[in-house]
Design an enzyme around this catalytic site. Sequence first.
Site, PDB file in Angstrom:
ATOM      1  N   GLU A  76       0.838  -1.201   0.000  1.00 59.04           N
ATOM      2  CA  GLU A  76       0.000   0.000   0.000  1.00 59.04           C
ATOM      3  C   GLU A  76       0.875   1.253   0.000  1.00 59.04           C
ATOM      4  O   GLU A  76       0.478   2.303  -0.499  1.00 59.04           O
ATOM      5  CB  GLU A  76      -0.938  -0.012   1.219  1.00 59.04           C
ATOM      6  CG  GLU A  76      -2.213   0.772   0.997  1.00 59.04           C
ATOM      7  CD  GLU A  76      -3.256   0.535   2.070  1.00 59.04           C
ATOM      8  OE1 GLU A  76      -3.898  -0.529   2.049  1.00 59.04           O
ATOM      9  OE2 GLU A  76      -3.413   1.397   2.947  1.00 59.04           O
ATOM     10  N   HIS A  99       6.272 -27.175   1.954  1.00 53.57           N
ATOM     11  CA  HIS A  99       5.361 -28.202   1.448  1.00 53.57           C
ATOM     12  C   HIS A  99       4.276 -27.552   0.599  1.00 53.57           C
ATOM     13  O   HIS A  99       3.218 -28.143   0.374  1.00 53.57           O
ATOM     14  CB  HIS A  99       4.758 -28.979   2.625  1.00 53.57           C
ATOM     15  CG  HIS A  99       5.829 -29.604   3.463  1.00 53.57           C
ATOM     16  ND1 HIS A  99       6.269 -30.890   3.269  1.00 53.57           N
ATOM     17  CD2 HIS A  99       6.596 -29.079   4.448  1.00 53.57           C
ATOM     18  CE1 HIS A  99       7.260 -31.140   4.125  1.00 53.57           C
ATOM     19  NE2 HIS A  99       7.468 -30.058   4.841  1.00 53.57           N
ATOM     20  N   LYS A 108     -12.968   2.319  -2.827  1.00 47.46           N
ATOM     21  CA  LYS A 108     -14.133   2.658  -1.983  1.00 47.46           C
ATOM     22  C   LYS A 108     -15.204   3.330  -2.847  1.00 47.46           C
ATOM     23  O   LYS A 108     -16.393   3.029  -2.732  1.00 47.46           O
ATOM     24  CB  LYS A 108     -13.710   3.590  -0.838  1.00 47.46           C
ATOM     25  CG  LYS A 108     -12.824   2.900   0.220  1.00 47.46           C
ATOM     26  CD  LYS A 108     -12.413   3.842   1.348  1.00 47.46           C
ATOM     27  CE  LYS A 108     -11.443   3.167   2.305  1.00 47.46           C
ATOM     28  NZ  LYS A 108     -10.935   4.014   3.380  1.00 47.46           N
TER      29      LYS A 108
HETATM   30  O1  PA5 Z   1      -3.292   2.081   5.659  1.00 44.17           O
HETATM   31  C1  PA5 Z   1      -4.319   2.646   5.337  1.00 44.17           C
HETATM   32  O2  PA5 Z   1      -4.404   3.885   5.291  1.00 44.17           O
HETATM   33  C2  PA5 Z   1      -5.572   1.879   5.015  1.00 44.17           C
HETATM   34  O3  PA5 Z   1      -5.323   0.515   4.874  1.00 44.17           O
HETATM   35  C3  PA5 Z   1      -6.590   2.083   6.124  1.00 44.17           C
HETATM   36  O4  PA5 Z   1      -6.053   1.644   7.328  1.00 44.17           O
HETATM   37  C4  PA5 Z   1      -7.893   1.330   5.827  1.00 44.17           C
HETATM   38  O5  PA5 Z   1      -8.437   1.736   4.593  1.00 44.17           O
HETATM   39  C5  PA5 Z   1      -8.911   1.569   6.928  1.00 44.17           C
HETATM   40  O6  PA5 Z   1      -9.166   2.936   7.046  1.00 44.17           O
HETATM   41  P1  PA5 Z   1      -9.814   3.549   8.340  1.00 44.17           P
HETATM   42  O7  PA5 Z   1      -8.899   3.320   9.486  1.00 44.17           O
HETATM   43  O8  PA5 Z   1      -9.965   5.007   8.010  1.00 44.17           O
HETATM   44  O9  PA5 Z   1     -11.121   2.864   8.546  1.00 44.17           O
END
Ligand code: PA5
Length: 524
Positions: free
Chosen positions: A318, A347, A451
């Site tokens: 990410e 395995h 989203k």
């Molecule tokens: O690392 C990130 O920014 C994302 O993976 C968020 O943690 C994830 O989308 C969840 O978002 P939020 O904490 O706003 O619900």
Amino acid sequence: MSWNRFTQHYLHLEALGFALDISRIDFPDDYLASMEPQMQSAFAAMAELEGGAIANPDENRAVGHYWLRDAALAPSSEMQTAISDCLAAIASLTARVHSGELQGATGTFEHCLVVGIGGSALGPQFVADALGCPKRDKLKLHFFDNTDPDGIDRTLAALEGQLGKTLTLVISKSGGTAETRNGMLEAQAAYRAAGLDFSQHAIAITGADSKLDALAKSEGWITRLPMWDWVGGRTSELAAVGLLPAALQGIEIDRMLAGAASMDVATRSTETTRNPAALLALMWYYATDGIGAKDMVVLPYKDRLMLFSKYLQQLVMESLGKAEDLDGKPVQQGIAVYGNKGSTDQHAYVQQLREGVHNFFVTFIEVLKDRSGASLEVEPHITTGDYLQGFYLGTRDALYEKGRESITLTLDEVSPESVGQLIALFERAVGFYASLVNINAYHQPGVEAGKKAAAAVLELEVAALQMLRAEPGKAYTAPQLAEALGRQNDTESLFKILNRLAANSRNITAKPATDIAATTFQAD
Ligand code: PA5
């Protein structure tokens, strides 16, 4: 592989109980020197970031996860106070729960349900698994980390009859993530069905004034803990997001913070060959040609670290998976990460690693301490732990003989300190690598796009349902309904939506036809 090369490239940080071996990445002798100017720029960028610069330009935000384990480094006294107040709140809340002063409707809290996703779940899940112990855990952790109804039911089944002793943490930095909102609504409904007041069992960890914050406030939840805009989701394990669940479970979070702080000190060094995060980033750069040409396979030879691969997958992919660099140039950067644990994976996919397509490098994690207590000899002189090491060393050699490179991290043991160190090490390695390839590691436009796309699908579903329900019994094929809605470009999505609704007792009936275009759907 020569002993000389190993000794030259084995960095042992004795005080940390940690070592890094990069000798099995085949970089030439002049590589580190040739990268030194870029590495020094990365150190400078990191120093600016730690000093409070806007290191996430797209979101116009500072990036402050390093301050969480040394509040004195935060650039303002307000931030310093916010961090220490939050730690004090976690300590006091945890003490009240463990002492039974703060109870659920039917008694002392024994379970903790964490509702969150992505960065608001993966860290807590990794730490709970790495450091938990079913016999000693003060609260047992459970997770809603998806909007999968069956997954939710499975977790609720494990909590059957226990909700009155279950503390629910709803964790969302933005406070508006659909999966987490859904999980919270499902949790609320489950408490209600059990005749319990959810608000008396719930804590929110979220950004100030988010939707979740406002809801928790208006419903009078037990309390709310902060998520600051200068801490990213995937780097929030050492904020309240990760610390509160861990502390409730009974994990010594001060030791995790101390471990992370000690790794921060080591990785602040501007002497590249003494800085494990810099060396990791440089190895990634070398192994992947600085363009993600190879995948990173993470193989911890320790069951407790199994979820680290998953945690790292998010942290790395990410952060580094970006379409454009900081100058707006298209780059499509990233490093794919996958893994599970050794020797189990020998395995499974290690066959391909050894003999198949050569598109990866490995990060092995070796833990010196086998277990607390003596081990059985399963053969003369040999224990299960000896086997584990044998498989690690054997696999590493076998891979290397075939030109497959690897890095090894060696930990003295799995402890709160070493878990904190691992988190800090990779957070900084990701930051350094991002500098080397000139990208913003701290935003996630692809996640946001996903989203929005989901919201558009749900809007299509509502339109379809309204049309079908307005004329019960009237059958439409997907193309006919798409035309009636003026959404011809969404015919395939409509077919899939209706097909699923029909499978879920949602008062939609499907009459399948051999030609799927002739399959009809109608409201009952
Ligand atoms: O690392 C990130 O920014 C994302 O993976 C968020 O943690 C994830 O989308 C969840 O978002 P939020 O904490 O706003 O619900």
